[in-house]
Design a protein around this motif. Structure first.
Motif, mmCIF file in Angstrom:
data_model
loop_
_atom_site.group_PDB
_atom_site.id
_atom_site.type_symbol
_atom_site.label_atom_id
_atom_site.label_comp_id
_atom_site.label_asym_id
_atom_site.label_seq_id
_atom_site.Cartn_x
_atom_site.Cartn_y
_atom_site.Cartn_z
ATOM 1 N N LEU A 24 0.826 -1.205 0.000
ATOM 2 C CA LEU A 24 0.000 0.000 0.000
ATOM 3 C C LEU A 24 0.864 1.261 0.000
ATOM 4 O O LEU A 24 0.526 2.248 -0.664
ATOM 5 N N ALA A 25 1.985 1.227 0.717
ATOM 6 C CA ALA A 25 2.905 2.367 0.720
ATOM 7 C C ALA A 25 3.468 2.595 -0.682
ATOM 8 O O ALA A 25 3.549 3.738 -1.154
ATOM 9 N N MET A 26 3.845 1.521 -1.349
ATOM 10 C CA MET A 26 4.378 1.633 -2.710
ATOM 11 C C MET A 26 3.322 2.208 -3.658
ATOM 12 O O MET A 26 3.611 3.101 -4.459
ATOM 13 N N LYS A 27 2.117 1.731 -3.548
ATOM 14 C CA LYS A 27 1.033 2.205 -4.416
ATOM 15 C C LYS A 27 0.769 3.698 -4.195
ATOM 16 O O LYS A 27 0.638 4.459 -5.153
ATOM 17 N N LEU A 51 11.846 -4.628 5.441
ATOM 18 C CA LEU A 51 10.968 -5.257 4.453
ATOM 19 C C LEU A 51 10.793 -4.387 3.211
ATOM 20 O O LEU A 51 10.727 -4.901 2.093
ATOM 21 N N LEU A 52 10.745 -3.075 3.383
ATOM 22 C CA LEU A 52 10.617 -2.186 2.223
ATOM 23 C C LEU A 52 11.817 -2.298 1.279
ATOM 24 O O LEU A 52 11.696 -2.017 0.085
ATOM 25 N N TRP A 53 12.962 -2.715 1.776
ATOM 26 C CA TRP A 53 14.140 -2.909 0.923
ATOM 27 C C TRP A 53 14.026 -4.160 0.070
ATOM 28 O O TRP A 53 14.598 -4.232 -1.013
ATOM 29 N N ARG A 54 13.290 -5.165 0.541
ATOM 30 C CA ARG A 54 13.348 -6.461 -0.129
ATOM 31 C C ARG A 54 12.014 -7.083 -0.520
ATOM 32 O O ARG A 54 11.981 -8.119 -1.161
ATOM 33 N N GLU A 58 12.014 -6.291 -7.870
ATOM 34 C CA GLU A 58 12.137 -5.461 -9.075
ATOM 35 C C GLU A 58 11.763 -3.997 -8.849
ATOM 36 O O GLU A 58 11.786 -3.202 -9.777
ATOM 37 N N SER A 59 11.444 -3.626 -7.619
ATOM 38 C CA SER A 59 11.024 -2.255 -7.331
ATOM 39 C C SER A 59 11.796 -1.679 -6.147
ATOM 40 O O SER A 59 12.306 -2.411 -5.312
ATOM 41 N N PHE A 60 11.828 -0.359 -6.093
ATOM 42 C CA PHE A 60 12.424 0.338 -4.962
ATOM 43 C C PHE A 60 11.438 1.376 -4.470
ATOM 44 O O PHE A 60 10.887 2.147 -5.255
ATOM 45 N N VAL A 61 11.203 1.400 -3.182
ATOM 46 C CA VAL A 61 10.342 2.398 -2.561
ATOM 47 C C VAL A 61 11.245 3.295 -1.708
ATOM 48 O O VAL A 61 11.826 2.829 -0.730
ATOM 49 N N PRO A 62 11.401 4.573 -2.080
ATOM 50 C CA PRO A 62 12.258 5.461 -1.291
ATOM 51 C C PRO A 62 11.634 5.715 0.078
ATOM 52 O O PRO A 62 10.524 6.217 0.175
ATOM 53 N N HIS A 63 12.355 5.323 1.115
ATOM 54 C CA HIS A 63 11.805 5.398 2.464
ATOM 55 C C HIS A 63 12.909 5.655 3.473
ATOM 56 O O HIS A 63 14.092 5.501 3.174
ATOM 57 N N SER A 64 12.494 6.027 4.669
ATOM 58 C CA SER A 64 13.448 6.268 5.747
ATOM 59 C C SER A 64 12.712 6.219 7.079
ATOM 60 O O SER A 64 11.523 6.520 7.153
ATOM 61 N N LEU A 65 13.452 5.849 8.107
ATOM 62 C CA LEU A 65 12.919 5.996 9.447
ATOM 63 C C LEU A 65 12.813 7.483 9.750
ATOM 64 O O LEU A 65 13.630 8.284 9.269
ATOM 65 N N TYR A 66 11.828 7.874 10.526
ATOM 66 C CA TYR A 66 11.576 9.285 10.815
ATOM 67 C C TYR A 66 12.828 9.988 11.332
ATOM 68 O O TYR A 66 13.158 11.080 10.879
ATOM 69 N N GLN A 67 13.537 9.364 12.257
ATOM 70 C CA GLN A 67 14.702 10.013 12.859
ATOM 71 C C GLN A 67 15.854 10.186 11.869
ATOM 72 O O GLN A 67 16.725 11.021 12.075
ATOM 73 N N ASP A 68 15.855 9.425 10.780
ATOM 74 C CA ASP A 68 16.917 9.546 9.775
ATOM 75 C C ASP A 68 16.585 10.563 8.691
ATOM 76 O O ASP A 68 17.468 11.260 8.202
ATOM 77 N N ASP A 69 15.322 10.628 8.282
ATOM 78 C CA ASP A 69 14.904 11.594 7.263
ATOM 79 C C ASP A 69 13.383 11.738 7.306
ATOM 80 O O ASP A 69 12.660 10.955 6.705
ATOM 81 N N ALA A 70 12.920 12.754 7.981
ATOM 82 C CA ALA A 70 11.473 12.976 8.145
ATOM 83 C C ALA A 70 10.816 13.480 6.861
ATOM 84 O O ALA A 70 9.598 13.613 6.807
ATOM 85 N N HIS A 71 11.618 13.749 5.825
ATOM 86 C CA HIS A 71 11.079 14.273 4.570
ATOM 87 C C HIS A 71 11.129 13.258 3.431
ATOM 88 O O HIS A 71 10.889 13.623 2.276
#
Length: 139
Positions: A24-27, A51-54, A58-71
């Motif tokens: 759902l996050a990817m969508k 889990l978002l890494w793997r 065939e896809s990549f979802v740009p993501h981060s933990l809040y404390q690492d990159d809130a944007h």
């Protein structure tokens, strides 16, 4: 007022709930919406991050933990205030997020674990008491 949806899984397997959250996050991200993925605790946030890494080779979802990159396009956190408004909140916590009003859409993911079912039913009632019109979506 955000649109509230309860996505109901037919399984009780916790990993399937996290997988659904990633899908759902990817969508939502592909649709151009900022996503805040709310975990129940730091351990679950780390699991979702990994889990978002793997979850889809065939896809990549740009993501981060809040404390690492809130944007980041997809932010994983708990009850932090999101940096973007009018995005999608995917709630994996067992309670309502204190940030519900900051989103245009809230997705609660329900599986068939008895304790989670009870908590999600309570959340459904709480949304109604607050004037929302939550919907049920079968997955």
């Amino acid at each position: 007022m955000p649109r509230i949806e309860f996505y109901v899984l037919s399984t009780a397997v916790p990993a399937e709930r996290l997988r659904a959250a990633c899908q759902l996050a990817m969508k939502a991200w592909r649709a151009g919406l900022p996503v805040f993925l709310r975990g129940s605790d730091a351990q679950q946030c780390s699991e979702v991050d990994e889990l978002l890494w793997r979850f889809k080779a065939e896809s990549f979802v740009p993501h981060s933990l809040y404390q690492d990159d809130a944007h980041a396009p997809v932010v994983i956190g708990q009850d932090e205030e999101p940096s973007s408004t009018q995005g999608v909140l995917i709630n994996l916590g067992s309670t309502l997020s204190p940030q519900v009003e900051r989103f245009s859409r809230v997705i609660e993911i329900v599986n068939q674990e008895p304790d989670l079912l009870t908590a999600c039913r309570e959340n459904f009632r709480s949304y109604r008491q607050r004037g929302y019109d939550p919907k049920r979506v079968e997955l």
